[in-house]
Design a protein around this motif. Sequence first.
Motif, short mmCIF file in Angstrom:
data_model
loop_
_atom_site.label_atom_id
_atom_site.label_comp_id
_atom_site.label_asym_id
_atom_site.label_seq_id
_atom_site.Cartn_x
_atom_site.Cartn_y
_atom_site.Cartn_z
N LEU A 72 0.83 -1.20 0.00
CA LEU A 72 0.00 0.00 0.00
C LEU A 72 0.87 1.25 0.00
N ASN A 73 0.36 2.31 -0.59
CA ASN A 73 0.96 3.63 -0.46
C ASN A 73 0.68 4.13 0.95
N PRO A 74 1.70 4.59 1.69
CA PRO A 74 1.47 5.06 3.07
C PRO A 74 0.42 6.15 3.16
N ASN A 75 0.20 6.87 2.09
CA ASN A 75 -0.79 7.95 2.11
C ASN A 75 -2.22 7.44 2.25
N VAL A 76 -2.42 6.12 2.06
CA VAL A 76 -3.78 5.58 2.15
C VAL A 76 -4.36 5.79 3.55
N PHE A 77 -3.48 5.90 4.57
CA PHE A 77 -3.95 6.07 5.95
C PHE A 77 -4.04 7.55 6.34
N LEU A 124 -11.24 0.53 7.66
CA LEU A 124 -10.15 0.96 6.81
C LEU A 124 -10.68 1.47 5.47
N PRO A 125 -9.94 2.37 4.82
CA PRO A 125 -10.28 2.74 3.45
C PRO A 125 -10.27 1.50 2.56
N GLU A 126 -10.95 1.58 1.43
CA GLU A 126 -11.18 0.39 0.59
C GLU A 126 -9.88 -0.34 0.23
N ALA A 127 -8.90 0.39 -0.28
CA ALA A 127 -7.67 -0.26 -0.71
C ALA A 127 -6.97 -0.98 0.45
N ALA A 128 -6.93 -0.34 1.61
CA ALA A 128 -6.29 -0.94 2.78
C ALA A 128 -7.06 -2.16 3.26
N PHE A 129 -8.38 -2.06 3.25
CA PHE A 129 -9.19 -3.20 3.70
C PHE A 129 -9.00 -4.41 2.80
N PRO A 169 -12.41 7.89 3.09
CA PRO A 169 -10.99 7.58 3.17
C PRO A 169 -10.40 7.63 4.57
N THR A 170 -11.23 7.94 5.58
CA THR A 170 -10.74 7.97 6.96
C THR A 170 -10.47 6.56 7.47
N THR A 171 -9.41 6.38 8.23
CA THR A 171 -9.14 5.14 8.95
C THR A 171 -9.60 5.33 10.39
N LEU A 172 -10.50 4.47 10.84
CA LEU A 172 -11.08 4.62 12.18
C LEU A 172 -10.75 3.39 13.02
N LEU A 173 -10.06 3.60 14.13
CA LEU A 173 -9.65 2.51 15.01
C LEU A 173 -10.48 2.55 16.29
N GLY A 174 -11.38 1.60 16.43
CA GLY A 174 -12.24 1.53 17.61
C GLY A 174 -11.64 0.68 18.71
N GLY A 175 -12.47 0.36 19.70
CA GLY A 175 -12.00 -0.32 20.90
C GLY A 175 -11.38 -1.68 20.66
N ILE A 176 -11.78 -2.40 19.60
CA ILE A 176 -11.24 -3.74 19.37
C ILE A 176 -9.73 -3.71 19.20
N ILE A 177 -9.21 -2.65 18.57
CA ILE A 177 -7.78 -2.55 18.29
C ILE A 177 -6.95 -2.43 19.57
N VAL A 178 -7.53 -1.87 20.62
CA VAL A 178 -6.76 -1.62 21.85
C VAL A 178 -7.23 -2.47 23.01
N ARG A 179 -7.84 -3.63 22.72
CA ARG A 179 -8.11 -4.56 23.81
C ARG A 179 -6.79 -4.92 24.50
N ASN A 180 -6.84 -4.97 25.81
CA ASN A 180 -5.63 -5.29 26.60
C ASN A 180 -4.45 -4.40 26.22
N THR A 181 -4.74 -3.13 26.02
CA THR A 181 -3.71 -2.16 25.69
C THR A 181 -3.98 -0.87 26.46
N LEU A 182 -3.03 -0.43 27.25
CA LEU A 182 -3.14 0.87 27.90
C LEU A 182 -2.82 1.94 26.86
N VAL A 183 -3.77 2.83 26.61
CA VAL A 183 -3.60 3.89 25.62
C VAL A 183 -3.50 5.22 26.36
#
Length: 583
Positions: free
Chosen positions: A281-286, A303-308, A393-407
């Motif tokens: 992927l092109n880094p700009n996709v995120f 994720l945006p379509e290409a990334a997904f 084109p927005t990348t959205l990271l919800g709670g699943i990504i940070v399970r068992n992770t102190l943010v």
Amino acid sequence: MARTLIELVITVGFITTVLSLTQSSPSTSLLLHEEPRPAMLLPLFHTPPITTSRSSSNSRRLLQRSNARMRLYDDLLHGYYTTLLWIGTPPQRFALIVDTGSSVTYVPCSTCEDCGRHQDPKFQPDLSSTYQPVKCSLDCNCNRESGQCVYERQYAEMSTSSGVLGEDLISFGNLSELEPQRAVFGCENVETGDLYSQRADGIMGLGSGDLSIMDQLVDKGVINDSFSLCYGGMGVGGGAMVLGGISPPTEMVFAHSNPVRSPYYNIDLKEIHVAGKPLPLNPNVFDGKHGTVMDSGTTYAYLPEAAFVAFKDAIMKELHSFQKIRGPDPNYNDICFSGAGSDVSELSKTFPAVDMVFSNGQKLSLSPENYLFRHSKVNGAYCLGIFQNGNDPTTLLGGIIVRNTLVMYDREHSKIGFWKTNCSELWERLHISGETPNRENSTAKIPPTLAPAEAPYYGLPRELPIGKITFNLLVNISYSDLEPHITELAKFIADDLDVNTSQVHLLNLTSIGNDSLIRWAIFPAGSSHYISNATAARIIARFAEHRMQLPGTFGSYQLVGWTIEPLAERYIIFHFTESSCSS
């Protein structure tokens, strides 16, 4: 239902510029998904606690100066986390969804005729001696008839909230160093959509803006410009929140967060690796639209379509030996696999590792629980919890990504930190460490009107120490469905009763038709030989007054009896009830 609590259209009480996101309806470009995710999709599995000496020592070093330490409670059925907040004098309690995508804190007002039925009673301004309405000024939206500032909020899931602004004392519980503070909040008069139907009372807005609880506390100079969230693992839930600064563990990795780039908390994601291989992927996709946004009020990741497409293909390539099956809900074309087994701790042996790489070269490693949810109808089956974000084109990271992770949201230094840990155990580790003020001293900072009221004694002998409390719960879930999750249920009960998990013991589990009868015992904590009368009274009060909260996944429960056994074993006090309570 998967929560989507990023604010869409905002008419602010104080003038704050916030960009709008695309509406979440099937006929438009979407921020998240074509439709809200179904409610039953969050899993119910136990993640073994991480008890290494390194994580324990780090947890003792986490806390800095004054801050508010608060326990997080999960609703596994609807996919959100809440914390408890008290407003007014005397205090009125509310369970609020912690939401980094919202910039205002609000609760239902006693004048609201268009509010749903929630966990706690509506806020009654007339009963608080410290409440004041926020009068119209040059920097707020004004209701000319009442002369009071108003607010309006709309979210990507198309729910809305509106009402007036008030100011009152807000307190954070007796385990927090932070004293009650005056703060502006929303008193709801209208709510629609999921906000109307949810069990939680309202929203705690942790985003940026004049009305944000964080901005208000920072402006007062009572906390550092930082806060941290820690969500529990797959199906276990629970966790902790800290408003204010912490000392980051040495293993914490950081991503830059640009407050000018977007009105939402964002990170500079550049690559995703699957099984050690970067996606092509092109880094700009995120970096499209709002960039890569962290949103604690959203359940899954998008994720945006290409990334997904690249992510999905890479995962499926690694799972060629698994059978692809239909998802649990026919309304969604979920990508699911069977044959993985039910032990979550073993998933990393069959599902690939995923790494998120930031522009500084640091990376956040994701375990399978950070991108999978459990299939609700097929044992040992899992589905991707990462979806395509429609045409957005927005990348959205919800709670699943940070399970068992102190943010750690370090707003002062424009960065967000990530540290893998067991969030379900973090609260208990912080609670028992020397960094946490003891209970006797912690209430000294809180005015008497804000200290917890003494629970009634329910016939307990006041001078006789208690050796054991036993109670019977009838839960409307079958034995076969409940038995694998009895450890999680014990943890939920311990969290709700504010006791250590080690104090809660299963005595017996039997099947009664389609229900299950569970007999539990609560023993003294640690080296203590008895349970104090006050603690026993508080525990029994939660039973007798039907204030024990269990996840909706377990349906409704009925307390069919409890027994108190004093340490001297001279008395047996028995109480029986036939009343029931919906979880």
